[in-house]
Write a protein that holds these residues in place. Structure first.
Motif, PDB file in Angstrom:
ATOM      1  N   THR A 189     -31.149 -72.814 -32.337  1.00 51.50           N
ATOM      2  CA  THR A 189     -32.455 -73.440 -32.110  1.00 51.50           C
ATOM      3  C   THR A 189     -32.285 -74.956 -32.251  1.00 51.50           C
ATOM      4  OG1 THR A 189     -32.977 -73.158 -34.430  1.00 51.50           O
ATOM      5  CG2 THR A 189     -33.717 -71.414 -32.944  1.00 51.50           C
ATOM      6  N   THR A 244     -31.395 -79.619 -29.440  1.00 49.98           N
ATOM      7  CA  THR A 244     -30.243 -79.658 -28.527  1.00 49.98           C
ATOM      8  C   THR A 244     -30.289 -78.576 -27.441  1.00 49.98           C
ATOM      9  OG1 THR A 244     -28.953 -80.605 -30.325  1.00 49.98           O
ATOM     10  CG2 THR A 244     -27.719 -79.765 -28.418  1.00 49.98           C
ATOM     11  N   ASP A 273     -29.811 -68.595 -37.386  1.00 52.50           N
ATOM     12  CA  ASP A 273     -30.499 -68.861 -38.658  1.00 52.50           C
ATOM     13  C   ASP A 273     -32.007 -68.692 -38.559  1.00 52.50           C
ATOM     14  OD1 ASP A 273     -30.624 -71.096 -36.998  1.00 52.50           O
ATOM     15  OD2 ASP A 273     -29.358 -72.320 -38.274  1.00 52.50           O
ATOM     16  N   HIS A 283     -23.416 -80.024 -40.264  1.00 56.99           N
ATOM     17  CA  HIS A 283     -23.650 -78.583 -40.457  1.00 56.99           C
ATOM     18  C   HIS A 283     -23.635 -77.830 -39.130  1.00 56.99           C
ATOM     19  CE1 HIS A 283     -28.357 -79.049 -40.411  1.00 56.99           C
ATOM     20  NE2 HIS A 283     -27.939 -78.719 -39.214  1.00 56.99           N
ATOM     21  N   GLY A 286     -24.949 -73.872 -37.742  1.00 55.90           N
ATOM     22  CA  GLY A 286     -25.941 -72.985 -38.314  1.00 55.90           C
ATOM     23  C   GLY A 286     -26.609 -73.839 -39.389  1.00 55.90           C
ATOM     24  N   LYS A 320     -25.612 -88.688 -33.127  1.00 55.16           N
ATOM     25  CA  LYS A 320     -24.609 -87.659 -33.437  1.00 55.16           C
ATOM     26  C   LYS A 320     -23.178 -88.179 -33.215  1.00 55.16           C
ATOM     27  CE  LYS A 320     -27.584 -84.099 -34.003  1.00 55.16           C
ATOM     28  NZ  LYS A 320     -27.856 -83.037 -33.070  1.00 55.16           N
TER      29      LYS A 320
HETATM   30  C1  F6R Z   1     -30.202 -74.396 -35.328  1.00 57.85           C
HETATM   31  C2  F6R Z   1     -28.998 -74.743 -36.074  1.00 57.85           C
HETATM   32  C3  F6R Z   1     -28.709 -76.143 -36.488  1.00 57.85           C
HETATM   33  C4  F6R Z   1     -28.953 -77.181 -35.375  1.00 57.85           C
HETATM   34  C5  F6R Z   1     -28.680 -78.578 -35.899  1.00 57.85           C
HETATM   35  C6  F6R Z   1     -28.965 -79.626 -34.847  1.00 57.85           C
HETATM   36  O1  F6R Z   1     -30.233 -72.999 -35.080  1.00 57.85           O
HETATM   37  O2  F6R Z   1     -28.270 -73.872 -36.371  1.00 57.85           O
HETATM   38  O3  F6R Z   1     -27.372 -76.216 -36.908  1.00 57.85           O
HETATM   39  O4  F6R Z   1     -28.109 -76.881 -34.300  1.00 57.85           O
HETATM   40  O5  F6R Z   1     -29.458 -78.832 -37.027  1.00 57.85           O
HETATM   41  O6  F6R Z   1     -30.322 -79.653 -34.577  1.00 57.85           O
HETATM   42  P1  F6R Z   1     -30.903 -80.503 -33.375  1.00 57.85           P
HETATM   43  O7  F6R Z   1     -30.403 -79.841 -32.134  1.00 57.85           O
HETATM   44  O8  F6R Z   1     -32.384 -80.383 -33.509  1.00 57.85           O
HETATM   45  O9  F6R Z   1     -30.388 -81.888 -33.530  1.00 57.85           O
END
Ligand code: F6R
Length: 222
Positions: A36, A39, A67, A138, A140, A202
């Motif tokens: 989720t 991204t 998650d 991180h 997940g 990032k």
């Molecule tokens: C979501 C997940 C997280 C996101 C990470 C990046 O299921 O496992 O590891 O991939 O926090 O989040 P965004 O894409 O919102 O920058």
């Protein structure tokens, strides 16, 4: 490991969707590991377009999500269950009973972790795991740690992750502080992993993950 560069978010999303589409076409009963966050939203949009064009069939696909926040019931508009339905599942022909996500309302945390691991085992593992990366590396919700986690576990989210998630909640108190997440070992057992990263914020953690040492302090380094 292959690094595929994309010129912008949309280009990344299209390329990621094409890779997932190839998996779905070549193995129509694949187990997809899904993520989720902001991204994958574009990737899911492209997958929906491919489905609408008649190029993809999800009727035999099974999905396991990485998650879920602890304490949020299915259907809560901040839950990852809701996110997946809104951003993907309700737009494609996946069967409701074939998509799985940890139960944020489980009464017994340990039992829920065990149940989710057994579920992944019963599906014979994940064919293609889609991942994003957190600003702290991180994957997940496996936050920086002294060891790489194994199976599904309940994580206390770090302040930086809570802060990053705050954009989706009205107040600090509303932001969940714990989440169930698939473990690093389970993620690494996927037959293929597609990690999508976009945006300047990032860049640094991506460099660290790829070029720095392999360490649980930067979970994505693995
Ligand atoms: C979501 C997940 C997280 C996101 C990470 C990046 O299921 O496992 O590891 O991939 O926090 O989040 P965004 O894409 O919102 O920058």
């Amino acid at each position: 490991m292959r690094i595929i560069k994309a010129k912008d978010y949309n280009d990344m999303s299209r390329k990621a969707a094409n890779i997932i589409a190839a998996q779905v076409i070549m193995k129509p009963d694949s187990v997809l590991g899904l993520a989720t966050g902001s991204t994958p939203i574009g990737t899911y949009k492209h997958l929906i377009s491919l489905y609408q064009a008649g190029d993809l069939d999800f009727s035999e696909i099974r999905t396991v999500n990485l998650d879920e926040y602890k304490g949020l019931p299915k259907g809560n508009d901040q839950s990852y269950d809701y996110f997946m339905k809104e951003n993907l599942f309700k737009h494609i022909n996946i069967k409701e009973e074939n998509s799985y996500i940890p139960d944020g309302m489980a009464e017994d945390d340990e039992e829920e972790c065990r149940r989710y691991d057994q579920l992944i085992d019963s599906l014979k593992g994940v064919d293609l795991q889609l991942l994003g990366i957190g600003l702290n590396g991180h994957i997940g919700f496996n936050e920086p740690n002294d060891v790489f986690s194994k199976g599904t576990n309940l994580i206390k989210l770090t302040e930086s992750t809570i802060e990053a998630n705050s954009r989706f909640f009205e107040s600090y108190d509303d932001i969940p502080k714990y989440a169930f997440t698939m473990g690093i070992k389970s993620i690494m057992q996927a037959r293929k992993i597609l990690l999508c990263v976009s945006g300047k914020s990032k860049a640094e953690i991506l460099k660290e993950s790829i070029e720095g040492p392999i360490t649980p302090q930067v979970p994505a380094s693995i």
